[in-house]
Design an enzyme around this catalytic site. Structure first.
Site, PDB file in Angstrom:
ATOM      1  N   ARG A 240     -15.960  16.496  27.231  1.00  0.00           N
ATOM      2  CA  ARG A 240     -16.797  16.563  28.428  1.00  0.00           C
ATOM      3  C   ARG A 240     -18.238  16.450  27.976  1.00  0.00           C
ATOM      4  NH1 ARG A 240     -12.915  15.437  30.898  1.00  0.00           N
ATOM      5  NH2 ARG A 240     -11.902  16.566  32.599  1.00  0.00           N
ATOM      6  N   GLU A 269     -23.306  12.681  34.142  1.00  0.00           N
ATOM      7  CA  GLU A 269     -22.295  11.639  34.267  1.00  0.00           C
ATOM      8  C   GLU A 269     -22.156  11.279  35.741  1.00  0.00           C
ATOM      9  OE1 GLU A 269     -18.915  12.094  31.555  1.00  0.00           O
ATOM     10  OE2 GLU A 269     -17.660  11.343  33.173  1.00  0.00           O
ATOM     11  N   HIS A 288     -16.372   7.057  30.391  1.00  0.00           N
ATOM     12  CA  HIS A 288     -15.278   8.023  30.593  1.00  0.00           C
ATOM     13  C   HIS A 288     -13.939   7.299  30.792  1.00  0.00           C
ATOM     14  CE1 HIS A 288     -14.538  12.441  31.962  1.00  0.00           C
ATOM     15  NE2 HIS A 288     -13.454  11.926  31.409  1.00  0.00           N
TER      16      HIS A 288
HETATM   17  C1  DGY Z   1      -9.069  14.273  31.790  1.00  0.00           C
HETATM   18  O1  DGY Z   1      -7.912  14.057  32.143  1.00  0.00           O
HETATM   19  O2  DGY Z   1      -9.556  15.402  31.777  1.00  0.00           O
HETATM   20  C2  DGY Z   1      -9.889  13.097  31.367  1.00  0.00           C
HETATM   21  O3  DGY Z   1     -11.196  13.397  31.163  1.00  0.00           O
HETATM   22  C3  DGY Z   1      -9.751  11.941  32.341  1.00  0.00           C
HETATM   23  O4  DGY Z   1      -8.479  11.457  32.253  1.00  0.00           O
END
Ligand code: DGY
Length: 337
Positions: A240, A269, A288
């Site tokens: 993240r 983001e 992402h």
């Molecule tokens: C998640 O699943 O947490 C990813 O960041 C996106 O698929």
């Protein structure tokens, strides 16, 4: 018997969407962008289930706007930092996620970023497109060896473990640190646990982040952490964005305190096109896409749909994030799914 009412906050792959449409009275937000906050608050009213994305902030306000009949929030992601878990548990609402099925795909991307950064692939591509390729040059676009370099994995969960397996095939030395002190996981790939994050940061040539975003991991990589890294270090983030302090990272890349960053997640983001990180040649950024393959996104859609369908029928979803909900859960008609 009336069908459960659910709100799906974005179009997801048909493999999962059709399961929802076949079983529920579903409203699906058709927009390319997430529903604005006021629309989300309006659309969830009266719903028994919400199928959300990581871009939707699902907090107590949303849950209360939905009403006391809301049984489940099913997140189309393994991460669930967009959901107020305590608020859900207190209200007897299940929260589901999509663990496991995206681990290999995300580890593939982390290793792709590692290789692209090490061998300066994006810079090379730009070099040609801007007309700079005149001849073979002995000292142009020199990168770093991947083989026999040290990879430091921060967070040895499913994705970190898959990354270690890939790195082993490249003869890397693998070290890891895990905040939850999960030892033993990496050892099957020859990874060795460090006693502290500081030790890992100082030893690794490549540092790859695989921790969930929590208050403890927010800005885990700050000025002090960056200062511990080698000046040749390459940082990879597919977890993240807020795990890294973007301002501190900019300064470290600009001053040469570390060599390179390859980020699939950013803070903020999405990253605005005029963001200062985008001015740096030693920063590679993707939007992402860690789980973004056809097969994996289909599996995520099915898993999120199955969690949703279990929850709206009062069953505990297979992939429950908040076991703390169980004591609060109105057990009428509930079964163990
Ligand atoms: C998640 O699943 O947490 C990813 O960041 C996106 O698929």
């Amino acid at each position: 018997m009336s069908r459960p009412k659910v709100f799906v906050t974005r179009l997801i792959p048909e493999a999962g969407l059709n399961l929802v449409l076949n079983a529920c009275d579903a409203e699906v937000w058709p927009g390319e962008l997430p529903p604005p906050r006021n629309v989300l608050l309006e659309k969830v009213r009266g719903m028994q289930g919400i199928l959300s994305l990581l871009t939707d902030r699902i907090d107590g306000e949303v849950m209360d706007a939905a009403g006391s009949q809301l049984k489940i929030v099913s997140n189309y992601a393994v991460g669930f930092d967009n959901i107020d878990i305590d608020a859900a548990s207190e209200r007897g609402i299940f929260v589901g996620n999509t663990p496991g099925i995206l681990a290999e795909t995300t580890a593939d991307l982390a290793f792709t970023l590692l290789m692209a950064a090490a061998r300066r692939i994006v810079e090379g591509n730009d070099y040609i497109r801007t007309g700079n390729w005149k001849t073979f040059k002995p000292m142009e676009l020199l990168g770093r060896d991947i083989h026999h370099a040290t990879l430091g994995i921060v967070g040895m969960g499913r994705i970190g473990t898959e990354l270690a397996r890939r790195a082993k095939g490249f003869d890397m030395e693998i070290i890891y640190f895990d905040h939850r002190m999960r030892s033993g996981k990496g050892e099957s790939s020859g990874a060795r646990m460090c006693d502290s994050l500081a030790e890992l940061l100082a030893r690794a040539d490549f540092i790859s982040l695989h921790v969930p975003l929590t208050p403890e991991t927010n800005h885990l990589i700050d000025n002090a952490a960056l200062a511990r890294m080698k000046d040749s270090a390459i940082l990879i983030n597919t977890s993240r964005g807020s795990v890294v302090d973007s301002d501190a990272l900019f300064d470290a890349l600009k001053s040469g305190q570390i060599a390179y960053a390859a980020l699939d997640v950013t803070d903020p983001e999405p990253l605005p096109p005029d963001h200062k990180l985008l001015t740096l040649p030693n920063c590679l950024i993707t939007p992402h896409i860690g789980s973004a393959t056809v097969a994996t996104r289909n599996k995520m859609a099915v898993m999120a749909a199955e969690n949703l369908l279990a929850g709206v029928s009062g069953k505990v979803p297979d992939h429950l994030v908040n076991p703390g909900v169980l004591p609060h859960h109105k057990m009428e008609g509930a079964s163990n799914g």
